[in-house]
Structure formats: structure tokens, C-alpha cells
Scaffold this motif. Sequence first.
Motif, PDB file in Angstrom:
ATOM      1  N   LYS A 296     -19.355  17.610  16.063  1.00  9.16           N
ATOM      2  CA  LYS A 296     -17.893  17.352  15.913  1.00  9.16           C
ATOM      3  C   LYS A 296     -16.599  18.509  16.012  1.00  9.16           C
ATOM      4  N   ARG A 297     -17.388  19.531  16.236  1.00  8.41           N
ATOM      5  CA  ARG A 297     -16.476  20.800  15.888  1.00  8.41           C
ATOM      6  C   ARG A 297     -16.098  21.528  17.467  1.00  8.41           C
ATOM      7  N   TYR A 298     -16.434  20.748  18.449  1.00 12.87           N
ATOM      8  CA  TYR A 298     -16.245  21.617  19.692  1.00 12.87           C
ATOM      9  C   TYR A 298     -14.668  21.860  19.862  1.00 12.87           C
ATOM     10  N   GLU A 299     -14.119  20.757  19.596  1.00 12.08           N
ATOM     11  CA  GLU A 299     -12.753  20.766  19.906  1.00 12.08           C
ATOM     12  C   GLU A 299     -11.761  21.730  18.999  1.00 12.08           C
ATOM     13  N   ASP A 300     -12.220  21.930  17.711  1.00  8.44           N
ATOM     14  CA  ASP A 300     -11.619  23.058  16.712  1.00  8.44           C
ATOM     15  C   ASP A 300     -12.095  24.211  17.609  1.00  8.44           C
TER      16      ASP A 300
ATOM     17  N   ASN B  97     -12.866  25.047  20.607  1.00  6.64           N
ATOM     18  CA  ASN B  97     -11.800  25.193  21.744  1.00  6.64           C
ATOM     19  C   ASN B  97     -10.656  25.831  21.555  1.00  6.64           C
ATOM     20  N   LEU B  98      -9.866  25.263  20.429  1.00  8.50           N
ATOM     21  CA  LEU B  98      -8.427  25.543  20.138  1.00  8.50           C
ATOM     22  C   LEU B  98      -8.359  27.064  19.692  1.00  8.50           C
TER      23      LEU B  98
ATOM     24  N   GLU C 150      -8.933  29.168  23.029  1.00  9.03           N
ATOM     25  CA  GLU C 150      -7.955  29.038  23.755  1.00  9.03           C
ATOM     26  C   GLU C 150      -6.779  30.293  23.454  1.00  9.03           C
TER      27      GLU C 150
ATOM     28  N   GLU D 216     -16.023  22.594  29.963  1.00  6.52           N
ATOM     29  CA  GLU D 216     -16.192  21.275  30.512  1.00  6.52           C
ATOM     30  C   GLU D 216     -17.402  20.480  30.686  1.00  6.52           C
TER      31      GLU D 216
ATOM     32  N   GLY E 166     -18.383  19.559  27.154  1.00  4.29           N
ATOM     33  CA  GLY E 166     -17.396  18.260  26.646  1.00  4.29           C
ATOM     34  C   GLY E 166     -18.105  16.860  27.339  1.00  4.29           C
TER      35      GLY E 166
ATOM     36  N   SER F 209     -19.611  14.084  24.795  1.00  2.00           N
ATOM     37  CA  SER F 209     -18.802  12.787  24.962  1.00  2.00           C
ATOM     38  C   SER F 209     -19.851  11.857  25.146  1.00  2.00           C
TER      39      SER F 209
END
Length: 303
Positions: A129-133, A135-136, A139, A168, A171, A175
Amino acid sequence: MLSRLFKYASKNILRNTFLSASSVLILTLLMFFINILLVLHDVSFRIIDNINEKLTISLYLDEQYDKNSIEIIDLQNDIKKAIPEISITYKTKDEVLEELRERDPELVNILERQNPLPETITLEDIPLKRYEDLNLIIENKLFVLTETVSESWNKKEEYFSTYTRQFERIGKVTSILSILQIGLYVIIVTFLISIAVIIYSIIGNFIYYYKDEIYITRLVWGSKLFIYWPFSLQGMMYVGLSFIISTALFLFLLSNLKFVFGLSELSQIYTGNLAWVLFIEAIVFLLVWWVSWFLSSRRYLKK
């Protein structure tokens, strides 16, 4: 009073044995499949964790940066501060080369004499659940990364892929894993709702089937407690009996799986606290029974 209520509840069960037996059978099967789903839930999460453990992200640094650069130190600190569980490994050019030599010696032999490989930060053990964090954070520091390793390496994407392409790909995998997790919960909830609907229908059918008898009882001033609680206890007895049978079948299945696969303990099949899970299940099933009985009885009490 309680003994009389149980007496009438038992009487209702025996008066329509086919409906009682079919109700217990259906509830038993639903509860049994919920137990199977809990095992699948446990196994699937272990599989997801194993897959996730193998997912790594490699950050290839631009030539002007190394482990002593302020930007690189800040990047690693930001990642570790935001996601403490993550494992961060810094690899120098020589370490990357040696690692590649172990994987593909022939490929290393075609390298130029000067090592063209970049210094690399490898990220492992990233929570799903922390991949998006993550990524931010990255980036904001993309300027420290290189988009190409060497023209001769562009075709070797299986070894060196840019961060954007890595993310990508990961992701897509994460998902799918997330959908599997949500899907299991949806199926379990669907089974619980099915149990509630069946209990509701059972109680409603019995009340409707004996409506004339209930009407006569009410005419002679029979209390609502005396009229409707036997049906409630009847539903509770169905739930209790079904739970016992389904649990026995479930434990029998686990024991045989342990024997078939030559496992020494049940924990090798199911890693959770089985006794605690079954206790929670019993509470949940009784809660489902209470809600179903309340709604069903309330419907007929108004009439």
C-alpha cells in the motif's frame, strides 16, 4: 419460561423436518465455504507477500551524483522516514558490475573496458500500500536519476530499465494483487449476506406457515414474547448446529490436507490463530442471526 420456549422451538423444528434439514444443510455449506475462503485469504496474502518481496525498484543515478551527494543522502533519508519498513541498498558501479557478472557472465564480457554502469539505489520490502507514497518521494528527485545507462544497453531492458518503466510494471502487478484482496473480502461478505437472507426467510416462512395458530394464540392473550421467541430460538439452534457441523467438516478437511501433504502442523496450512478465528466466526454468525430475526419478526409483529 425459557424451557417452554425451547420446547416450542424444538417442536417447530420437528413439525417440518424437511425445511429444518434443508435449512441446516444450506447454512452449513455457506459457513463451511466461509472457512475455506478464510484459508484462501490467508494463503493468498502469503502469496501476495512473497510476490511483493520479489518486487524491487532500482534507481540509477546520474553520473554527477554518488552516495556522498547531499541530494542522494536526502533522497534515502526521505524514503526511510516515510516508509521505515523499506530496505535501501546503495551499490557502487563495481558492485553493480559484479552482480551482473553473476547473472550473465557473457554479457559482462562485451562491456567496454571502462565500466559504463551507473551507481544504483535498490529498494526492497516495499509494503503493497506504500508504492504511491514512494513514487511521490522519488518523483520529486527525478533529476538525480539517469534515463539511459548507455546506448549499448538500451536493448537490455531486462537488466536496466528506467524508474518510470519499473514503476509502471510494478503498478500493474500491485493493482492485480489489490483486486485479489478486495475480491476475497467481497466474496466473504456476500456469503454472510446470504446467511442473513436465509435465516430471515426461514423465520419468516415458519411464522407465515403457523400464522393461523399464532392468530389464535394472540386472541387468547398470548404474549408476543411467547409467540415469536420460539422462532428466534429455532433460528439460533439452526445457526448453532450448522456452525458445529461446518467447523467439524472444516477441521476434518484441514487434518486430511496436513496428512496428504505430509505437514507436521496445521499452522503450515493456516498461519492464523484458528481457535480465535472460529470464536469470532461464531459471534458474527450469532449477530447475523439476531439481525435477521429482528427484521423478520418485526415485519410480522406489525401485522
